[in-house]
Write a protein that holds these residues in place. Sequence first.
Motif, short mmCIF file in Angstrom:
data_model
loop_
_atom_site.label_atom_id
_atom_site.label_comp_id
_atom_site.label_asym_id
_atom_site.label_seq_id
_atom_site.Cartn_x
_atom_site.Cartn_y
_atom_site.Cartn_z
N LEU A 27 -0.81 -0.36 -2.73
CA LEU A 27 -2.23 -0.40 -2.36
C LEU A 27 -2.45 -1.08 -1.01
CD1 LEU A 27 -3.92 -1.24 -5.78
CD2 LEU A 27 -3.89 0.96 -4.59
N ILE A 28 -1.69 -2.14 -0.75
CA ILE A 28 -1.84 -2.83 0.53
C ILE A 28 -1.30 -1.97 1.67
CG2 ILE A 28 -0.97 -4.78 1.89
CD1 ILE A 28 -1.38 -6.54 -0.50
N VAL A 29 -0.18 -1.32 1.45
CA VAL A 29 0.44 -0.52 2.50
C VAL A 29 -0.38 0.73 2.83
CG1 VAL A 29 2.47 0.88 3.04
CG2 VAL A 29 2.75 -1.37 2.05
N SER A 30 -0.96 1.33 1.80
CA SER A 30 -1.74 2.55 2.05
C SER A 30 -3.04 2.20 2.76
CB SER A 30 -2.01 3.28 0.74
OG SER A 30 -2.79 2.48 -0.11
N SER A 31 -3.21 2.74 3.93
CA SER A 31 -4.37 2.37 4.75
C SER A 31 -5.68 2.94 4.21
CB SER A 31 -4.16 2.84 6.18
OG SER A 31 -4.03 4.24 6.22
N TYR A 32 -5.62 4.07 3.51
CA TYR A 32 -6.87 4.65 3.01
C TYR A 32 -7.54 3.77 1.96
CZ TYR A 32 -4.37 6.25 -1.15
OH TYR A 32 -3.65 6.30 -2.30
N PHE A 33 -6.76 3.08 1.16
CA PHE A 33 -7.35 2.21 0.13
C PHE A 33 -8.06 1.02 0.75
CE2 PHE A 33 -7.21 -1.19 -3.06
CZ PHE A 33 -7.84 -0.56 -4.11
N THR A 34 -7.40 0.39 1.73
CA THR A 34 -8.01 -0.78 2.35
C THR A 34 -9.19 -0.40 3.23
OG1 THR A 34 -6.34 -0.71 4.10
CG2 THR A 34 -5.92 -2.19 2.26
N VAL A 35 -9.14 0.78 3.84
CA VAL A 35 -10.26 1.22 4.66
C VAL A 35 -11.47 1.56 3.78
CG1 VAL A 35 -11.07 3.07 6.19
CG2 VAL A 35 -8.84 2.02 6.58
N ASP A 36 -11.22 2.25 2.68
CA ASP A 36 -12.32 2.63 1.79
C ASP A 36 -12.95 1.44 1.09
OD1 ASP A 36 -11.96 5.26 2.48
OD2 ASP A 36 -10.87 5.81 0.66
N HIS A 37 -12.14 0.48 0.68
CA HIS A 37 -12.65 -0.62 -0.15
C HIS A 37 -12.82 -1.93 0.62
CE1 HIS A 37 -12.47 1.69 -3.84
NE2 HIS A 37 -11.28 2.13 -3.46
N GLY A 38 -12.32 -1.99 1.83
CA GLY A 38 -12.48 -3.19 2.65
C GLY A 38 -11.74 -4.39 2.09
#
Length: 84
Positions: A27-38
């Motif tokens: 989850l940390i490595v995948s950029s889409y998760f951190t971008v979507d959820h901040g």
Amino acid sequence: MSQIMIIRLLKTSIVLGLCLIVTGHTLIVSSYFTVDHGIKGIIIAAACIAIGVLLSLPTKIYLTVLLMEAEKRYLKNHKSTHSK
């Protein structure tokens, strides 16, 4: 609780802990998760890793105790055969 049940519980704990650690890392490595959820996404991923580490900790303690008991038995047997 029997020895087999304890071992089965510890094996389940370590597998679940490792799965949570890998999930949190993914989850940390995948950029889409951190971008979507901040920042909440980063907190969720970090919580997965923290819970995974906590689940794997009792197993390490139990294995350390088992190794210490095996060492005591080995030293006891070694002293008795060495003194003969």
